[in-house]
Design a protein around this motif. Structure first.
Motif, PDB file in Angstrom:
ATOM      1  N   SER A  98     -13.068  62.668 -35.627  1.00  0.00           N
ATOM      2  CA  SER A  98     -12.219  63.267 -36.866  1.00  0.00           C
ATOM      3  C   SER A  98     -10.944  63.819 -36.500  1.00  0.00           C
ATOM      4  O   SER A  98     -11.015  64.763 -35.912  1.00  0.00           O
ATOM      5  CB  SER A  98     -12.970  63.846 -37.709  1.00  0.00           C
ATOM      6  OG  SER A  98     -12.208  64.179 -38.854  1.00  0.00           O
ATOM      7  N   ILE A  99      -9.732  63.372 -36.493  1.00  0.00           N
ATOM      8  CA  ILE A  99      -8.454  63.806 -36.204  1.00  0.00           C
ATOM      9  C   ILE A  99      -7.467  64.152 -37.137  1.00  0.00           C
ATOM     10  O   ILE A  99      -7.868  63.535 -38.377  1.00  0.00           O
ATOM     11  CB  ILE A  99      -7.885  63.083 -34.991  1.00  0.00           C
ATOM     12  CG1 ILE A  99      -7.401  61.640 -35.707  1.00  0.00           C
ATOM     13  CG2 ILE A  99      -8.591  62.787 -33.769  1.00  0.00           C
ATOM     14  CD1 ILE A  99      -6.476  60.937 -34.823  1.00  0.00           C
ATOM     15  N   ARG A 100      -6.643  65.083 -36.949  1.00  0.00           N
ATOM     16  CA  ARG A 100      -5.912  65.346 -38.292  1.00  0.00           C
ATOM     17  C   ARG A 100      -4.777  64.174 -38.265  1.00  0.00           C
ATOM     18  O   ARG A 100      -4.434  63.627 -37.308  1.00  0.00           O
ATOM     19  CB  ARG A 100      -4.901  66.629 -37.988  1.00  0.00           C
ATOM     20  CG  ARG A 100      -5.547  67.732 -37.897  1.00  0.00           C
ATOM     21  CD  ARG A 100      -4.571  69.076 -38.313  1.00  0.00           C
ATOM     22  NE  ARG A 100      -5.274  70.340 -38.332  1.00  0.00           N
ATOM     23  CZ  ARG A 100      -5.797  70.665 -39.311  1.00  0.00           C
ATOM     24  NH1 ARG A 100      -5.745  70.018 -40.474  1.00  0.00           N
ATOM     25  NH2 ARG A 100      -6.650  71.943 -39.535  1.00  0.00           N
ATOM     26  N   ASP A 101      -4.294  63.791 -39.675  1.00  0.00           N
ATOM     27  CA  ASP A 101      -3.293  62.700 -40.031  1.00  0.00           C
ATOM     28  C   ASP A 101      -2.121  63.039 -39.443  1.00  0.00           C
ATOM     29  O   ASP A 101      -1.590  64.303 -40.122  1.00  0.00           O
ATOM     30  CB  ASP A 101      -3.619  62.485 -41.279  1.00  0.00           C
ATOM     31  CG  ASP A 101      -2.816  61.269 -41.473  1.00  0.00           C
ATOM     32  OD1 ASP A 101      -1.619  60.979 -41.002  1.00  0.00           O
ATOM     33  OD2 ASP A 101      -2.765  60.424 -42.482  1.00  0.00           O
ATOM     34  N   ARG A 108      -7.687  63.959 -42.841  1.00  0.00           N
ATOM     35  CA  ARG A 108      -8.175  63.428 -41.434  1.00  0.00           C
ATOM     36  C   ARG A 108      -8.365  61.979 -41.371  1.00  0.00           C
ATOM     37  O   ARG A 108      -8.758  61.442 -42.428  1.00  0.00           O
ATOM     38  CB  ARG A 108      -9.655  64.247 -41.530  1.00  0.00           C
ATOM     39  CG  ARG A 108     -10.009  65.519 -41.704  1.00  0.00           C
ATOM     40  CD  ARG A 108      -9.264  66.565 -40.736  1.00  0.00           C
ATOM     41  NE  ARG A 108      -9.924  66.386 -39.679  1.00  0.00           N
ATOM     42  CZ  ARG A 108      -9.532  67.202 -38.529  1.00  0.00           C
ATOM     43  NH1 ARG A 108      -8.789  68.019 -38.473  1.00  0.00           N
ATOM     44  NH2 ARG A 108     -10.454  66.988 -37.564  1.00  0.00           N
ATOM     45  N   ARG A 109      -8.178  61.669 -40.140  1.00  0.00           N
ATOM     46  CA  ARG A 109      -8.574  60.231 -39.844  1.00  0.00           C
ATOM     47  C   ARG A 109      -9.655  59.992 -38.964  1.00  0.00           C
ATOM     48  O   ARG A 109      -9.992  60.917 -38.232  1.00  0.00           O
ATOM     49  CB  ARG A 109      -7.204  59.612 -39.004  1.00  0.00           C
ATOM     50  CG  ARG A 109      -6.049  59.624 -39.756  1.00  0.00           C
ATOM     51  CD  ARG A 109      -5.700  58.454 -40.225  1.00  0.00           C
ATOM     52  NE  ARG A 109      -4.478  58.280 -41.471  1.00  0.00           N
ATOM     53  CZ  ARG A 109      -4.452  57.630 -42.238  1.00  0.00           C
ATOM     54  NH1 ARG A 109      -5.342  56.806 -42.744  1.00  0.00           N
ATOM     55  NH2 ARG A 109      -3.155  57.835 -43.044  1.00  0.00           N
ATOM     56  N   LEU A 110     -10.394  58.876 -39.262  1.00  0.00           N
ATOM     57  CA  LEU A 110     -11.590  58.858 -38.608  1.00  0.00           C
ATOM     58  C   LEU A 110     -11.299  57.725 -37.539  1.00  0.00           C
ATOM     59  O   LEU A 110     -10.762  56.484 -37.658  1.00  0.00           O
ATOM     60  CB  LEU A 110     -12.767  58.333 -39.393  1.00  0.00           C
ATOM     61  CG  LEU A 110     -13.037  59.263 -40.413  1.00  0.00           C
ATOM     62  CD1 LEU A 110     -13.962  58.261 -41.391  1.00  0.00           C
ATOM     63  CD2 LEU A 110     -13.619  60.464 -40.087  1.00  0.00           C
ATOM     64  N   VAL A 111     -11.414  58.009 -36.057  1.00  0.00           N
ATOM     65  CA  VAL A 111     -11.225  57.190 -34.944  1.00  0.00           C
ATOM     66  C   VAL A 111     -12.554  56.782 -34.119  1.00  0.00           C
ATOM     67  O   VAL A 111     -13.246  57.569 -33.908  1.00  0.00           O
ATOM     68  CB  VAL A 111     -10.385  57.873 -34.011  1.00  0.00           C
ATOM     69  CG1 VAL A 111      -9.858  56.871 -32.897  1.00  0.00           C
ATOM     70  CG2 VAL A 111      -8.971  58.086 -35.013  1.00  0.00           C
ATOM     71  N   ALA A 112     -12.766  55.323 -33.982  1.00  0.00           N
ATOM     72  CA  ALA A 112     -13.965  55.092 -33.184  1.00  0.00           C
ATOM     73  C   ALA A 112     -13.620  55.433 -31.703  1.00  0.00           C
ATOM     74  O   ALA A 112     -12.746  55.261 -31.086  1.00  0.00           O
ATOM     75  CB  ALA A 112     -14.221  53.550 -33.540  1.00  0.00           C
TER      76      ALA A 112
END
Length: 155
Positions: A98-101, A108-112
């Motif tokens: 989970s990273i900051r947009d 938060r943005r979700l990245v695999a």
């Protein structure tokens, strides 16, 4: 008596249509059950503790179809708490970050992770191989017709 025959034909046609609708409903139920089994198997391929909904969440993230909790809720038509639980588990398993947009620092943005991409790709290959094997027995025209009918049904 001539009026009775058309009414009788209409009743027979109505009964045949009802039977056909019930058959389609039954077959869709069987298909959905097979899909749920496929999700369960795919989830186990990714991680033994992963639930089918967790796999669906992860697959949506990996595919780029959803990368926020809101987008996942909309795509999967499920509630916020279920998505939150799955995202938390995926993060704990090292499958999602989970990273900051960068455009909105509150979001938060979700990245695999690379591991998630690798495992989802492997799970999809198995499923798509089985499905592709069955579908390749049909003609392109039949496949186009089924795809069109499913599209129409889904609207």
């Amino acid at each position: 008596m001539s009026d009775a025959a058309p009414a009788n034909d209409d009743a027979l046609e109505g009964a045949a249509l009802d039977d056909a609708v019930h058959r389609v409903e039954r077959e869709l139920g069987r298909l959905f059950a097979r899909i749920r089994v496929g999700w369960r198997e795919a989830a186990a391929t990714v991680h033994p503790d992963l639930q089918p909904l967790g796999y669906q969440v992860l697959a949506a993230i990996v595919s780029g179809h959803a990368n926020t909790a809101g987008a996942l809720i909309e795509r999967l038509q499920t509630d916020k708490s279920a998505v939150s639980r799955q995202v938390r588990q995926l993060t704990e398993l090292g499958l999602v970050d989970s990273i900051r947009d960068p455009d909105d620092h509150r979001a938060r943005r979700l990245v695999a992770t690379d591991l998630a991409v690798e495992r989802v790709t492997a799970a999809r290959a198995v499923y798509e191989g089985r499905l592709g094997e069955r579908l390749r027995r049909w003609s392109a025209a039949d496949l186009d017709r089924v795809a069109g009918l499913l599209d129409e049904l889904g609207r």
